[in-house]
Design a protein around this motif. Sequence first.
Motif, PDB file in Angstrom:
ATOM      1  N   SER A 192       0.886  -0.927   0.036  1.00 35.82           N
ATOM      2  CA  SER A 192      -0.487  -0.074   0.078  1.00 35.82           C
ATOM      3  C   SER A 192       0.654   1.224  -0.333  1.00 35.82           C
ATOM      4  O   SER A 192       1.911   1.173   1.115  1.00 35.82           O
ATOM      5  N   ILE A 193       0.284   1.895  -0.563  1.00 40.46           N
ATOM      6  CA  ILE A 193       1.107   3.409  -0.422  1.00 40.46           C
ATOM      7  C   ILE A 193       0.743   4.408   0.152  1.00 40.46           C
ATOM      8  O   ILE A 193       1.245   5.644   0.142  1.00 40.46           O
ATOM      9  N   ILE A 194      -0.441   3.751   0.647  1.00 45.58           N
ATOM     10  CA  ILE A 194      -1.374   5.028   2.124  1.00 45.58           C
ATOM     11  C   ILE A 194      -0.857   4.259   3.268  1.00 45.58           C
ATOM     12  O   ILE A 194      -0.134   5.532   3.430  1.00 45.58           O
ATOM     13  N   THR A 195      -0.763   3.147   3.462  1.00 46.43           N
ATOM     14  CA  THR A 195      -0.256   2.456   4.733  1.00 46.43           C
ATOM     15  C   THR A 195       1.263   1.846   4.845  1.00 46.43           C
ATOM     16  O   THR A 195       1.029   0.729   4.025  1.00 46.43           O
ATOM     17  N   ASN A 196       2.281   1.955   4.910  1.00 44.66           N
ATOM     18  CA  ASN A 196       3.776   0.942   5.067  1.00 44.66           C
ATOM     19  C   ASN A 196       3.737   0.623   6.217  1.00 44.66           C
ATOM     20  O   ASN A 196       4.196   1.183   7.382  1.00 44.66           O
ATOM     21  N   ALA A 197       3.138  -0.526   6.604  1.00 48.28           N
ATOM     22  CA  ALA A 197       3.315  -0.905   7.682  1.00 48.28           C
ATOM     23  C   ALA A 197       4.288  -1.649   8.370  1.00 48.28           C
ATOM     24  O   ALA A 197       5.066  -1.485   9.353  1.00 48.28           O
ATOM     25  N   SER A 198       5.487  -1.314   7.112  1.00 48.59           N
ATOM     26  CA  SER A 198       6.898  -1.672   7.663  1.00 48.59           C
ATOM     27  C   SER A 198       7.700  -0.666   8.324  1.00 48.59           C
ATOM     28  O   SER A 198       8.025  -1.021   9.347  1.00 48.59           O
ATOM     29  N   ALA A 199       7.588   0.459   8.044  1.00 48.50           N
ATOM     30  CA  ALA A 199       7.659   1.529   7.916  1.00 48.50           C
ATOM     31  C   ALA A 199       7.276   2.001   9.346  1.00 48.50           C
ATOM     32  O   ALA A 199       8.318   1.979  11.008  1.00 48.50           O
ATOM     33  N   ILE A 200       5.961   1.500   9.277  1.00 46.31           N
ATOM     34  CA  ILE A 200       5.729   1.593  11.341  1.00 46.31           C
ATOM     35  C   ILE A 200       6.327   1.096  12.708  1.00 46.31           C
ATOM     36  O   ILE A 200       6.422   1.022  13.448  1.00 46.31           O
ATOM     37  N   SER A 201       6.336  -0.544  11.616  1.00 47.29           N
ATOM     38  CA  SER A 201       6.694  -1.214  12.587  1.00 47.29           C
ATOM     39  C   SER A 201       8.615  -1.468  13.220  1.00 47.29           C
ATOM     40  O   SER A 201       9.052  -1.264  14.382  1.00 47.29           O
ATOM     41  N   ALA A 202       8.949  -0.860  11.979  1.00 46.99           N
ATOM     42  CA  ALA A 202      10.660  -0.050  12.368  1.00 46.99           C
ATOM     43  C   ALA A 202      10.467   1.035  13.030  1.00 46.99           C
ATOM     44  O   ALA A 202      11.897   0.964  14.040  1.00 46.99           O
ATOM     45  N   LEU A 203       9.600   1.434  12.394  1.00 47.05           N
ATOM     46  CA  LEU A 203       9.841   2.993  13.664  1.00 47.05           C
ATOM     47  C   LEU A 203       9.675   2.764  15.044  1.00 47.05           C
ATOM     48  O   LEU A 203      10.641   3.412  16.173  1.00 47.05           O
ATOM     49  N   SER A 204       8.409   2.366  15.129  1.00 48.93           N
ATOM     50  CA  SER A 204       8.128   1.981  16.635  1.00 48.93           C
ATOM     51  C   SER A 204       9.415   0.711  17.561  1.00 48.93           C
ATOM     52  O   SER A 204       9.544   1.646  18.325  1.00 48.93           O
ATOM     53  N   THR A 205       9.875   0.449  16.411  1.00 50.22           N
ATOM     54  CA  THR A 205      11.373  -0.576  16.798  1.00 50.22           C
ATOM     55  C   THR A 205      11.982   0.222  17.707  1.00 50.22           C
ATOM     56  O   THR A 205      12.724   0.131  18.714  1.00 50.22           O
TER      57      THR A 205
ATOM     58  N   LEU B 207      21.221  -0.896  13.371  1.00 47.68           N
ATOM     59  CA  LEU B 207      20.075  -1.650  12.924  1.00 47.68           C
ATOM     60  C   LEU B 207      18.631  -1.202  12.874  1.00 47.68           C
ATOM     61  O   LEU B 207      17.852  -1.816  11.117  1.00 47.68           O
ATOM     62  N   GLY B 208      17.736  -0.805  13.820  1.00 48.80           N
ATOM     63  CA  GLY B 208      16.749  -0.236  13.448  1.00 48.80           C
ATOM     64  C   GLY B 208      16.689   1.043  12.238  1.00 48.80           C
ATOM     65  O   GLY B 208      15.493   0.991  11.403  1.00 48.80           O
ATOM     66  N   ILE B 209      17.752   1.800  12.043  1.00 51.63           N
ATOM     67  CA  ILE B 209      17.401   2.721  11.211  1.00 51.63           C
ATOM     68  C   ILE B 209      17.648   2.182  10.001  1.00 51.63           C
ATOM     69  O   ILE B 209      16.687   2.145   8.860  1.00 51.63           O
ATOM     70  N   GLN B 210      18.581   1.041   9.748  1.00 48.60           N
ATOM     71  CA  GLN B 210      18.335   1.028   8.436  1.00 48.60           C
ATOM     72  C   GLN B 210      16.946   0.037   7.929  1.00 48.60           C
ATOM     73  O   GLN B 210      16.657  -0.229   7.222  1.00 48.60           O
ATOM     74  N   ALA B 211      16.636  -1.004   8.818  1.00 50.74           N
ATOM     75  CA  ALA B 211      15.422  -1.556   8.487  1.00 50.74           C
ATOM     76  C   ALA B 211      14.056  -0.287   8.381  1.00 50.74           C
ATOM     77  O   ALA B 211      13.690  -0.411   7.380  1.00 50.74           O
ATOM     78  N   LEU B 212      14.261   0.732   8.581  1.00 48.31           N
ATOM     79  CA  LEU B 212      13.675   1.947   8.690  1.00 48.31           C
ATOM     80  C   LEU B 212      14.494   2.444   7.540  1.00 48.31           C
ATOM     81  O   LEU B 212      12.510   2.835   6.529  1.00 48.31           O
ATOM     82  N   SER B 213      14.963   2.063   6.681  1.00 54.75           N
ATOM     83  CA  SER B 213      15.174   3.189   5.017  1.00 54.75           C
ATOM     84  C   SER B 213      14.314   2.004   4.632  1.00 54.75           C
ATOM     85  O   SER B 213      14.535   1.967   3.680  1.00 54.75           O
ATOM     86  N   ILE B 214      15.273   0.332   4.759  1.00 54.66           N
ATOM     87  CA  ILE B 214      14.485  -0.487   3.936  1.00 54.66           C
ATOM     88  C   ILE B 214      13.254  -0.187   3.659  1.00 54.66           C
ATOM     89  O   ILE B 214      12.331  -0.229   2.179  1.00 54.66           O
ATOM     90  N   ALA B 215      12.173  -0.451   4.709  1.00 56.30           N
ATOM     91  CA  ALA B 215      11.037   0.058   4.872  1.00 56.30           C
ATOM     92  C   ALA B 215      10.432   1.361   3.781  1.00 56.30           C
ATOM     93  O   ALA B 215       9.244   1.386   3.049  1.00 56.30           O
ATOM     94  N   ASN B 216      10.996   2.116   4.079  1.00 57.98           N
ATOM     95  CA  ASN B 216      10.316   3.614   3.715  1.00 57.98           C
ATOM     96  C   ASN B 216      10.803   3.026   2.018  1.00 57.98           C
ATOM     97  O   ASN B 216      10.072   3.562   1.028  1.00 57.98           O
TER      98      ASN B 216
END
Length: 322
Positions: free
Chosen positions: A3-16, A302-311
């Motif tokens: 979805s381009i509206i809700t990026n679940a992976s980015a939300i999860s990475a940001l929460s972590t 690692l969290g920053i990298q995961a967020l970057s990948i999700a974005n």
Amino acid sequence: MTSIITNASAISALSTLRSISSSMESTQAHISSGLKVGSAKDNAAYWSIATTMKSDDKALSAVQDALGLAAAKTDTAYNGLDTTIDIVSTIKAKLTTAREPGADKDKINKEITELKNQIISTAQSSSFSGENWLYNTSSTAPTTKTMVGSFTRSSTGSVSVGTISYDTSNSVLIDTNDATRGALTKAVTGYGTYTNGTAGSTGTYFLINASSTTSAAGSVVSISSTTTDAQVEQMLSAVDTMLKGLTDAASTLGAANNRIDTQNSFVKDLRDTITKGVGRLVDADMNEESTKLKALQTQQQLGIQALSIANSSADSVLSLFR
């Protein structure tokens, strides 16, 4: 589903990443302060116990200071009393010498007079913090002194202060108001030559004439060429009785002094124990905290990298429309 509206992976990475950052802040606070429980929010129970014990430690510090003052007072009085015992023992020896046939009693009396002056000087000098337990000039009788000795907290949480008491009437040597209250100014009965266990003659004597408002009965210990052997023996007996009284007073004062020293050592050990106990509750383990900080720093990276990948997942969606 992408979805381009809700990026679940980015939300999860940001929460972590938020959780890691929060843990890092907490760990850094522990390292900078050295405390794992710095406030009630960290651990309410441990913080409450530690705060109470720190307060008690401050009270024990005041008790320790008070015990130091009490020790100084008792030491001063004891040293004066001990010196006086030595001087009175010397006077006793001089009177024994005066009993010898042909002894020059006038010269011996001069020595005794100087020794008595030294006793007066010693008693007057045995003062600490405005208190003198050997020389009383007050119109009131010597009283029992109470000194702070302990601070205790009961199982119910109530606190109390314990005291150590000493009756100064036991150690007063000279009383300038009432001679009967001083160990060396009051009258003491002396006995002359004993025959078959029975005293031959008696006399009443006191060692120091302090010109007290209320004088003592009897005569001052003083000899001359006209003093009879019986009188010398009576004085010798009276001085010996005084010496026994001084020895008893020194024993009582020494016992009080020993108790103060023992209590002072106990309070020091107790404060050390409280400090160590509080430390176990609230101090941070720096080895553990530094290891934890290193691990959190790695997790953050690692969290920053995961967020970057999700974005970057949105970029792959755009490629579908090319």
